[in-house]
Write a protein that holds these residues in place. Sequence first.
Motif, PDB file in Angstrom:
ATOM      1  N   GLY A 263     -14.022  -1.410  14.162  1.00 55.32           N
ATOM      2  CA  GLY A 263     -15.065  -2.117  13.417  1.00 55.32           C
ATOM      3  C   GLY A 263     -15.536  -3.396  14.088  1.00 55.32           C
ATOM      4  O   GLY A 263     -16.593  -3.925  13.739  1.00 55.32           O
ATOM      5  N   MET A 264     -14.765  -3.901  15.060  1.00 52.76           N
ATOM      6  CA  MET A 264     -15.167  -5.100  15.786  1.00 52.76           C
ATOM      7  C   MET A 264     -16.156  -4.800  16.902  1.00 52.76           C
ATOM      8  O   MET A 264     -16.767  -5.721  17.456  1.00 52.76           O
ATOM      9  N   VAL A 265     -16.313  -3.526  17.239  1.00 59.28           N
ATOM     10  CA  VAL A 265     -17.266  -3.139  18.284  1.00 59.28           C
ATOM     11  C   VAL A 265     -18.684  -3.225  17.713  1.00 59.28           C
ATOM     12  O   VAL A 265     -18.948  -2.723  16.618  1.00 59.28           O
ATOM     13  N   PRO A 266     -19.621  -3.867  18.416  1.00 61.75           N
ATOM     14  CA  PRO A 266     -20.996  -3.971  17.910  1.00 61.75           C
ATOM     15  C   PRO A 266     -21.619  -2.604  17.627  1.00 61.75           C
ATOM     16  O   PRO A 266     -21.404  -1.649  18.372  1.00 61.75           O
ATOM     17  N   TYR A 267     -22.354  -2.530  16.532  1.00 62.19           N
ATOM     18  CA  TYR A 267     -23.066  -1.330  16.082  1.00 62.19           C
ATOM     19  C   TYR A 267     -22.113  -0.201  15.665  1.00 62.19           C
ATOM     20  O   TYR A 267     -22.532   0.948  15.569  1.00 62.19           O
ATOM     21  N   SER A 268     -20.856  -0.534  15.430  1.00 63.49           N
ATOM     22  CA  SER A 268     -19.932   0.454  14.900  1.00 63.49           C
ATOM     23  C   SER A 268     -19.861   0.289  13.379  1.00 63.49           C
ATOM     24  O   SER A 268     -20.729  -0.353  12.777  1.00 63.49           O
ATOM     25  N   PHE A 269     -18.841   0.851  12.768  1.00 62.10           N
ATOM     26  CA  PHE A 269     -18.706   0.772  11.313  1.00 62.10           C
ATOM     27  C   PHE A 269     -17.239   0.511  10.978  1.00 62.10           C
ATOM     28  O   PHE A 269     -16.346   1.150  11.553  1.00 62.10           O
ATOM     29  N   THR A 270     -17.007  -0.416  10.065  1.00 62.26           N
ATOM     30  CA  THR A 270     -15.659  -0.762   9.656  1.00 62.26           C
ATOM     31  C   THR A 270     -15.292   0.027   8.401  1.00 62.26           C
ATOM     32  O   THR A 270     -15.756  -0.281   7.309  1.00 62.26           O
ATOM     33  N   VAL A 271     -14.458   1.038   8.574  1.00 66.38           N
ATOM     34  CA  VAL A 271     -14.085   1.901   7.452  1.00 66.38           C
ATOM     35  C   VAL A 271     -13.351   1.115   6.375  1.00 66.38           C
ATOM     36  O   VAL A 271     -13.566   1.322   5.177  1.00 66.38           O
ATOM     37  N   THR A 272     -12.496   0.186   6.792  1.00 71.63           N
ATOM     38  CA  THR A 272     -11.673  -0.562   5.844  1.00 71.63           C
ATOM     39  C   THR A 272     -12.441  -1.660   5.113  1.00 71.63           C
ATOM     40  O   THR A 272     -11.858  -2.393   4.323  1.00 71.63           O
ATOM     41  N   SER A 273     -13.731  -1.782   5.374  1.00 72.40           N
ATOM     42  CA  SER A 273     -14.535  -2.789   4.670  1.00 72.40           C
ATOM     43  C   SER A 273     -15.068  -2.248   3.350  1.00 72.40           C
ATOM     44  O   SER A 273     -15.800  -2.958   2.654  1.00 72.40           O
ATOM     45  N   HIS A 274     -14.720  -1.020   2.999  1.00 74.58           N
ATOM     46  CA  HIS A 274     -15.176  -0.412   1.748  1.00 74.58           C
ATOM     47  C   HIS A 274     -14.003  -0.233   0.795  1.00 74.58           C
ATOM     48  O   HIS A 274     -12.984   0.361   1.151  1.00 74.58           O
ATOM     49  N   ILE A 275     -14.168  -0.748  -0.403  1.00 72.26           N
ATOM     50  CA  ILE A 275     -13.107  -0.690  -1.399  1.00 72.26           C
ATOM     51  C   ILE A 275     -12.769   0.747  -1.781  1.00 72.26           C
ATOM     52  O   ILE A 275     -11.629   1.041  -2.148  1.00 72.26           O
ATOM     53  N   VAL A 276     -13.742   1.662  -1.666  1.00 71.45           N
ATOM     54  CA  VAL A 276     -13.474   3.054  -2.033  1.00 71.45           C
ATOM     55  C   VAL A 276     -12.434   3.664  -1.082  1.00 71.45           C
ATOM     56  O   VAL A 276     -11.598   4.486  -1.508  1.00 71.45           O
ATOM     57  N   PHE A 277     -12.446   3.254   0.176  1.00 73.31           N
ATOM     58  CA  PHE A 277     -11.455   3.766   1.131  1.00 73.31           C
ATOM     59  C   PHE A 277     -10.104   3.100   0.923  1.00 73.31           C
ATOM     60  O   PHE A 277      -9.069   3.781   0.836  1.00 73.31           O
ATOM     61  N   THR A 278     -10.084   1.774   0.864  1.00 73.35           N
ATOM     62  CA  THR A 278      -8.809   1.064   0.727  1.00 73.35           C
ATOM     63  C   THR A 278      -8.145   1.367  -0.614  1.00 73.35           C
ATOM     64  O   THR A 278      -6.917   1.509  -0.682  1.00 73.35           O
ATOM     65  N   PHE A 279      -8.941   1.488  -1.677  1.00 73.35           N
ATOM     66  CA  PHE A 279      -8.353   1.795  -2.989  1.00 73.35           C
ATOM     67  C   PHE A 279      -7.817   3.226  -3.023  1.00 73.35           C
ATOM     68  O   PHE A 279      -6.730   3.467  -3.571  1.00 73.35           O
ATOM     69  N   SER A 280      -8.556   4.164  -2.447  1.00 73.90           N
ATOM     70  CA  SER A 280      -8.087   5.553  -2.413  1.00 73.90           C
ATOM     71  C   SER A 280      -6.794   5.665  -1.614  1.00 73.90           C
ATOM     72  O   SER A 280      -5.864   6.378  -2.015  1.00 73.90           O
ATOM     73  N   LEU A 281      -6.733   4.946  -0.498  1.00 74.94           N
ATOM     74  CA  LEU A 281      -5.526   4.963   0.328  1.00 74.94           C
ATOM     75  C   LEU A 281      -4.348   4.339  -0.424  1.00 74.94           C
ATOM     76  O   LEU A 281      -3.245   4.898  -0.445  1.00 74.94           O
ATOM     77  N   ALA A 282      -4.594   3.175  -1.049  1.00 81.74           N
ATOM     78  CA  ALA A 282      -3.529   2.492  -1.787  1.00 81.74           C
ATOM     79  C   ALA A 282      -3.070   3.324  -2.983  1.00 81.74           C
ATOM     80  O   ALA A 282      -1.865   3.399  -3.269  1.00 81.74           O
ATOM     81  N   LEU A 283      -4.008   3.958  -3.673  1.00 83.95           N
ATOM     82  CA  LEU A 283      -3.662   4.784  -4.835  1.00 83.95           C
ATOM     83  C   LEU A 283      -2.852   6.010  -4.414  1.00 83.95           C
ATOM     84  O   LEU A 283      -1.878   6.381  -5.085  1.00 83.95           O
ATOM     85  N   SER A 284      -3.226   6.638  -3.308  1.00 89.93           N
ATOM     86  CA  SER A 284      -2.485   7.796  -2.810  1.00 89.93           C
ATOM     87  C   SER A 284      -1.056   7.411  -2.454  1.00 89.93           C
ATOM     88  O   SER A 284      -0.100   8.127  -2.782  1.00 89.93           O
ATOM     89  N   ILE A 285      -0.905   6.273  -1.776  1.00 85.97           N
ATOM     90  CA  ILE A 285       0.431   5.790  -1.414  1.00 85.97           C
ATOM     91  C   ILE A 285       1.231   5.450  -2.666  1.00 85.97           C
ATOM     92  O   ILE A 285       2.427   5.785  -2.768  1.00 85.97           O
ATOM     93  N   PHE A 286       0.582   4.825  -3.636  1.00 90.45           N
ATOM     94  CA  PHE A 286       1.250   4.436  -4.883  1.00 90.45           C
ATOM     95  C   PHE A 286       1.749   5.664  -5.643  1.00 90.45           C
ATOM     96  O   PHE A 286       2.879   5.688  -6.143  1.00 90.45           O
ATOM     97  N   ILE A 287       0.922   6.692  -5.727  1.00 89.79           N
ATOM     98  CA  ILE A 287       1.329   7.931  -6.404  1.00 89.79           C
ATOM     99  C   ILE A 287       2.491   8.580  -5.660  1.00 89.79           C
ATOM    100  O   ILE A 287       3.471   9.028  -6.270  1.00 89.79           O
ATOM    101  N   GLY A 288       2.395   8.627  -4.334  1.00 87.02           N
ATOM    102  CA  GLY A 288       3.465   9.206  -3.541  1.00 87.02           C
ATOM    103  C   GLY A 288       4.778   8.459  -3.701  1.00 87.02           C
ATOM    104  O   GLY A 288       5.854   9.072  -3.808  1.00 87.02           O
TER     105      GLY A 288
END
Length: 251
Positions: free
Chosen positions: A105-130
């Motif tokens: 995400g630090m590369v110019p014109y790229s995209f930071t996946v972790t800048s979206h709450i839908v990704f971080t929350f889904s990841l955290a929720l999956s880990i929490f359930i597991g």
Amino acid sequence: MPNIITSPLEQFEIVTLIPLDVGGLNFSLTNSSLFLVISFILIIFWTILSFYKLNLIPNNWQLIKELLYKVTSSIVEDNIGKKGEYYLPFIFVLHLILLYSNLIGMVPYSFTVTSHIVFTFSLALSIFIGINIIGIQTHGFKFFALFLPRGVPLAIVPLLVTIEFLSYIVKVFTLSIRLFANMTSGHTLLKIIAGFAWTMLSAGGLLAIFHLIPLGLLLALIGLELAIACLQAYVFTLLTCIYLNDVLDMH
């Protein structure tokens, strides 16, 4: 030609690259999913390079891999102990995915996946359930004693159980929001400073000379943001180990 002022939040917009609808479900390829796939590919490619032509003296790729593995291994050992060896592969892959996603995400014109709450929350929720499934498999119904400490007066049991349950659930939100907020705020600040420097340079004259001030600040912030990208991947991995240890070693 007039300057086009864009919003610093425009970099977080999810764009559909290849639309795909199957049975009313959206399986479209977006820039977010594309860069997540790129992260996986780079991890695999980097792993192959680290094992290419193994010698007694490790190459640079192997040194980096061993360093990251040692860091992740020490996190697991310090927070989970011997029980954590079984979960080390998952923790290591989690650390790599977050680290690569943040750095890409630090590369110019790229995209930071972790800048979206839908990704971080889904990841955290999956880990929490597991983690909760692991806790129930390990301790059975005794796992729910986590919400009721011993020696508590019967009168305050409902209140204490509610407080303990809410404080337990909030781990999902703190884990996801911490990563999302740090990456979003950092990238937004970089965009604002970069836009400010470009505006001063485009204005010409004396302002064009003083654009070096925000430009120098931008370079310093880029270094800081690179450190934050690595730190946030580390913190997310560390908290995952702590939460996992809480259900494995109940007091």
